[in-house]
Design an enzyme around this catalytic site. Structure first.
Site, PDB file in Angstrom:
ATOM      1  N   CYS A  75     -57.283  14.478  33.889  1.00  0.00           N
ATOM      2  CA  CYS A  75     -56.360  13.560  33.257  1.00  0.00           C
ATOM      3  C   CYS A  75     -55.572  14.337  32.421  1.00  0.00           C
ATOM      4  O   CYS A  75     -54.906  15.268  32.506  1.00  0.00           O
ATOM      5  CB  CYS A  75     -56.847  12.175  33.379  1.00  0.00           C
ATOM      6  SG  CYS A  75     -55.613  10.841  33.326  1.00  0.00           S
ATOM      7  N   HIS A 102     -58.626  10.955  38.196  1.00  0.00           N
ATOM      8  CA  HIS A 102     -60.021  10.730  37.396  1.00  0.00           C
ATOM      9  C   HIS A 102     -61.140  11.110  38.491  1.00  0.00           C
ATOM     10  O   HIS A 102     -61.384  10.636  39.433  1.00  0.00           O
ATOM     11  CB  HIS A 102     -60.191   9.425  36.916  1.00  0.00           C
ATOM     12  CG  HIS A 102     -59.418   9.166  35.757  1.00  0.00           C
ATOM     13  ND1 HIS A 102     -59.841   9.445  34.458  1.00  0.00           N
ATOM     14  CD2 HIS A 102     -58.196   8.630  35.652  1.00  0.00           C
ATOM     15  CE1 HIS A 102     -59.170   9.142  33.583  1.00  0.00           C
ATOM     16  NE2 HIS A 102     -57.895   8.646  34.208  1.00  0.00           N
ATOM     17  N   GLU A 156     -64.431  11.616  37.932  1.00  0.00           N
ATOM     18  CA  GLU A 156     -65.284  10.700  37.528  1.00  0.00           C
ATOM     19  C   GLU A 156     -65.269   9.331  38.200  1.00  0.00           C
ATOM     20  O   GLU A 156     -66.131   8.585  38.139  1.00  0.00           O
ATOM     21  CB  GLU A 156     -65.707  10.504  36.135  1.00  0.00           C
ATOM     22  CG  GLU A 156     -64.788   9.825  35.365  1.00  0.00           C
ATOM     23  CD  GLU A 156     -63.428  10.250  34.848  1.00  0.00           C
ATOM     24  OE1 GLU A 156     -62.576   9.625  34.269  1.00  0.00           O
ATOM     25  OE2 GLU A 156     -63.151  11.420  35.466  1.00  0.00           O
TER      26      GLU A 156
END
Length: 212
Positions: free
Chosen positions: A85, A192, A194
């Protein structure tokens, strides 16, 4: 494998570390994942991850000159780097969020507001799942993925004026938005990793295996 998540007083550090641990376990890799800004640990790492959440200027200030220099030294000697990001955005030449702020200069282009999306009546921030467009086999980061799979995005600013050779994947939101970039041993995702479930873990696992 020594994996360092860069601690620059930013957000999503723990989430990125957990994603790296899970991806390593899924790939059967023995990985020691730590969150630190210690120069010696960064210089001795096998993989470097820079998450990002918030404004470009704030994240750049969190790095400071010492950490910037350490990252430059570590990646210049070939250590693979993944920016996530705003961490990806910091790889650019400069950002225009809250004034002009110099980036790391590792990829071409600048970070500015997604005016094309706003002009098309789309809401900012660009938030939620969006499809990834890429050429299969073009880069190891996308190995095991198919075009049209989804990443999770949260951003109002994006890379503009980048170099086509550094662009691995895009998404559509008002126009084509750079989603994955790579130059040498330095790569980044606008979305993102994650938070992108199976797609994110696949990319993280590919990064842990990646030798540029």
């Amino acid at each position: 494998m020594r994996v360092v998540v860069i601690d620059y007083n930013g957000g999503n550090l723990a989430s990125a570390a957990q994603a790296a641990k899970k991806a390593a376990a899924l790939r059967g890799l023995d990985a020691d994942v730590t969150i630190t800004r210690d120069a010696e640990a960064i210089l001795n790492a096998d993989r470097l991850i820079l998450p990002g959440q918030g404004a470009f200027a704030d994240c750049a200030a969190g790095l400071g000159p010492d950490l910037r220099n350490t990252l430059e030294t570590a990646t210049a000697k070939g250590t693979p780097f993944l920016g996530i990001c705003v961490g990806m955005q910091l790889m650019s030449e400069y950002g225009l969020e809250h004034g002009r702020t110099e980036g790391l200069g590792w990829i071409s282009g600048n970070i500015r507001r997604m005016g094309e999306a706003a002009n098309a009546g789309l809401r900012l921030p660009h938030m939620g799942w969006n499809t990834l467009d890429f050429k299969p086999g073009a880069h190891l980061l996308t190995q095991g993925l198919e075009p049209g799979m989804h990443g999770y995005f949260v951003h109002s600013y994006a890379l503009h004026d980048g170099h086509e050779d550094e662009l691995v994947a895009t998404a559509q939101y008002g126009n084509s938005v750079p989603a994955i970039v790579a130059r040498g041993n330095r790569c980044g995702t606008q979305f993102h990793v994650e938070k992108s479930q199976t797609v994110g873990l696949t990319i993280m696992g590919n990064f842990l295996r990646w030798t540029s």
